[in-house]
Design a protein around this motif. Structure first.
Motif, PDB file in Angstrom:
ATOM      1  N   GLU A 109       0.816  -1.211   0.000  1.00  0.00           N
ATOM      2  CA  GLU A 109       0.000   0.000   0.000  1.00  0.00           C
ATOM      3  C   GLU A 109       0.851   1.264   0.000  1.00  0.00           C
ATOM      4  O   GLU A 109       0.333   2.341  -0.347  1.00  0.00           O
ATOM      5  N   ARG A 110       2.116   1.124   0.350  1.00  0.00           N
ATOM      6  CA  ARG A 110       2.950   2.319   0.490  1.00  0.00           C
ATOM      7  C   ARG A 110       4.390   2.015   0.112  1.00  0.00           C
ATOM      8  O   ARG A 110       4.903   0.942   0.421  1.00  0.00           O
ATOM      9  N   VAL A 111       5.015   2.968  -0.592  1.00  0.00           N
ATOM     10  CA  VAL A 111       6.442   2.903  -0.910  1.00  0.00           C
ATOM     11  C   VAL A 111       7.113   4.058  -0.200  1.00  0.00           C
ATOM     12  O   VAL A 111       6.785   5.231  -0.442  1.00  0.00           O
ATOM     13  N   GLU A 112       8.023   3.743   0.699  1.00  0.00           N
ATOM     14  CA  GLU A 112       8.675   4.804   1.468  1.00  0.00           C
ATOM     15  C   GLU A 112       9.604   5.653   0.596  1.00  0.00           C
ATOM     16  O   GLU A 112       9.726   6.858   0.799  1.00  0.00           O
ATOM     17  N   GLY A 113      10.254   5.018  -0.339  1.00  0.00           N
ATOM     18  CA  GLY A 113      11.262   5.702  -1.141  1.00  0.00           C
ATOM     19  C   GLY A 113      10.723   6.191  -2.466  1.00  0.00           C
ATOM     20  O   GLY A 113       9.552   6.561  -2.603  1.00  0.00           O
ATOM     21  N   ASP A 114      11.597   6.157  -3.469  1.00  0.00           N
ATOM     22  CA  ASP A 114      11.277   6.663  -4.806  1.00  0.00           C
ATOM     23  C   ASP A 114      10.777   5.550  -5.720  1.00  0.00           C
ATOM     24  O   ASP A 114      10.990   4.360  -5.452  1.00  0.00           O
ATOM     25  N   LEU A 115      10.161   5.952  -6.799  1.00  0.00           N
ATOM     26  CA  LEU A 115       9.920   5.038  -7.910  1.00  0.00           C
ATOM     27  C   LEU A 115      11.107   5.203  -8.867  1.00  0.00           C
ATOM     28  O   LEU A 115      11.330   6.297  -9.408  1.00  0.00           O
ATOM     29  N   VAL A 116      11.852   4.136  -9.066  1.00  0.00           N
ATOM     30  CA  VAL A 116      13.063   4.179  -9.885  1.00  0.00           C
ATOM     31  C   VAL A 116      12.783   3.482 -11.214  1.00  0.00           C
ATOM     32  O   VAL A 116      12.421   2.301 -11.247  1.00  0.00           O
ATOM     33  N   ALA A 117      12.943   4.217 -12.293  1.00  0.00           N
ATOM     34  CA  ALA A 117      12.722   3.678 -13.635  1.00  0.00           C
ATOM     35  C   ALA A 117      14.047   3.172 -14.180  1.00  0.00           C
ATOM     36  O   ALA A 117      14.970   3.955 -14.442  1.00  0.00           O
ATOM     37  N   ASP A 118      14.134   1.866 -14.362  1.00  0.00           N
ATOM     38  CA  ASP A 118      15.370   1.224 -14.812  1.00  0.00           C
ATOM     39  C   ASP A 118      15.288   0.942 -16.308  1.00  0.00           C
ATOM     40  O   ASP A 118      14.676  -0.033 -16.744  1.00  0.00           O
ATOM     41  N   ASP A 119      15.941   1.791 -17.103  1.00  0.00           N
ATOM     42  CA  ASP A 119      15.987   1.615 -18.561  1.00  0.00           C
ATOM     43  C   ASP A 119      17.380   1.222 -19.031  1.00  0.00           C
ATOM     44  O   ASP A 119      17.731   1.405 -20.198  1.00  0.00           O
TER      45      ASP A 119
END
Length: 508
Positions: free
Chosen positions: A144-154
């Motif tokens: 339900e929760r992400v403490e950190g960032d959303l990291v886009a790995d390309d």
């Protein structure tokens, strides 16, 4: 289905497709000598001073039945996709699938401790719905929760988005979108890296409404469009300046008109994909506390969700039928990643060239600057295209590849593709399976046809530097003649033919 359309049947024999002649060819004729007839077609005054490459081979034996300028190095336009698609099926495999996944290093109860990682490998079939399903998988794990960032790995591919030699004026249009290992397709054509811009009129004199689909904050809209009187001409222009993230919509759109949708590219495809995914997470009750950024997935991160694309054998259909440039370039980088560990044009293109040489193309005659044929630096010969077409008939993947080629005169868009409106009502309709190609000053048609005796033929016609618009009627006349029609059976096309593939202008 049109009553005069004639289809051919195909029988799979030992990994090849045996072509059989149409049972009742429409408007079949008793053609004369092949060389005389094809020379007469190519004597068209529009070809005065042009570079003409044409070859016809017996598909079974490889014997040359006709040749003119077959060794001349020409700009092949989208006929280059014959090489790219064949190399991809051989080197990646017909069953190759792109993967997209979501990872986290630590999950405690309903909380991701640290960052959440979205990792891509170039899947061009990822639409908003696919990102929504990934988000649903994450939510189904109880997150339900992400403490950190959303990291886009390309990082599966390099960060070079477009070849430096593509025309800068093309870069806002969907056929020249930037390439990333994380991307979004806005439609079922898999026009990866683009967004739908929809203009809807309001009341006369009021601003027109503009919306993006899928919704994203990575692209900004500067709406200057107004609603004109009912029945007035549309003067709407939709432009994204090179290097910018703002799409300017200007001009007048008539009141009462149906909404107008156009495609424009997104300069930051990775962040576009991450934004679409983040919105999907929010819709499924997963809140991300931090920002969105690019980065690399840690080696030991646990997988929370994943999605695999359709196999390459199926993806080849929209790729070739619609001459999809972005799929071509994604495959180049995928080949580079698999063969050399680097998802780049510099890594992938030499591997494809080596594959083409293994089919009998002499070194030095082929120059691939991209995988789609959009570059004006690409060079090959009609003779070499014909040789490759003859050679790939022996490959195990050939039946699927053959079916993926556009079929002359078939009105079904995912059958006829870029040939859907051509050669209808002739012996070539339903018979010719061929790849088209169009750029300013370059046109091509190369593929397969069965003659009236049931003999399968391979042909390639590449024309450069002609007068006026692309002389598609000359290509059609050759294909119709090979199918058993008279050389004059092809209707002439307009002199104002588009400078690009019809699918790139959505005219198919």
């Amino acid at each position: 289905m049109h009553g005069r359309l004639v289809r051919i049947s195909s029988v799979v024999l030992a990994g090849a497709v045996a072509l059989t002649a149409p049972a009742v060819p429409a408007r079949a004729a008793a053609p004369g000598d092949l060389r005389t007839d094809l020379d007469a077609i190519l004597a068209d005054p529009r070809l005065d001073g042009a570079t003409v490459g044409a070859v016809v081979r017996d598909a079974r034996t490889g014997a040359v039945r006709y040749s003119r300028g077959a060794a001349a190095r020409v700009l092949p336009a989208s006929n280059l996709k014959i090489y790219t698609s064949g190399a991809a099926l051989s080197l990646l495999g017909a069953g190759y699938r792109f993967g997209t996944s979501v990872h986290a290093r630590s999950v405690s109860g309903a909380t991701v401790k640290g960052d959440l990682y979205l990792k891509g490998t170039g899947d061009p079939t990822m639409r908003a719905a696919e990102y929504d399903r990934l988000a649903a998988q994450v939510a189904a794990k109880g997150v339900e929760r992400v403490e950190g960032d959303l990291v886009a790995d390309d990082t599966w591919f390099d960060a070079v988005r477009t070849p430096s030699h593509w025309d800068p004026s093309d870069l806002q249009y969907y056929y020249a979108a930037p390439i990333s290992a994380l991307t979004v397709s806005p439609n079922d054509d898999f026009d990866a890296g683009s967004v739908n811009v929809t203009i809807t009129p309001g009341a006369e004199g009021e601003p027109a409404k503009v919306a993006l689909a899928p919704a994203t904050d990575v692209v900004k809209i500067d709406d200057r469009a107004v609603t004109g009187p009912p029945g007035s001409p549309s003067t709407v222009a939709v432009n994204r300046a090179e290097g910018g993230d703002t799409i300017v919509v200007s001009g007048s759109y008539p009141a009462g008109a149906a909404p107008l949708t156009v495609l424009r590219t997104v300069r930051k495809p990775t962040m576009y994909a991450a934004d679409v995914f983040r919105r999907a997470l929010r819709a499924h009750g997963v809140r991300v506390g931090g920002t969105t950024e690019r980065g690399r997935t840690p080696a030991r991160a646990a997988r929370l969700a994943s999605r695999a694309s359709m196999p390459l054998s199926r993806l080849t259909v929209p790729f070739l039928k619609l001459s999809n440039n972005m799929i071509a370039e994604i495959l180049v980088k995928s080949i580079g990643r698999k063969a050399r560990g680097r998802g780049s044009w510099d890594a992938g293109l030499p591997v494809i060239e080596r594959y083409v040489r293994s089919l009998g193309v002499p070194a030095g005659r082929l120059e691939m600057a991209d995988g789609s044929g959009l570059s004006r630096l690409d060079r090959t010969t009609a003779g070499d295209v014909g040789a490759v077409l003859a050679s790939v008939r022996r490959q195990r993947w050939f039946p699927a590849w053959y079916r993926a080629l556009p079929v002359a005169g078939d009105p079904d868009r995912m059958a006829g593709g870029t040939l859907a409106s051509r050669m209808r009502g002739t012996p070539a309709a339903g018979n010719v399976h061929a790849k088209t190609g169009t750029l300013t000053g370059a046109t091509a048609l190369s593929g397969y046809v069965t003659d009236p005796s049931g003999r399968p033929l391979v042909f390639s016609v590449i024309l450069n530097g002609y007068r006026g618009g692309a002389p598609k009627d000359i290509e059609d006349a050759i294909a119709i003649r090979l199918a058993g029609g008279t050389p004059s059976a092809a209707p002439r096309t307009a002199r104002t033919a588009p400078r690009l593939e019809c699918s790139w202008t959505k005219r198919c």
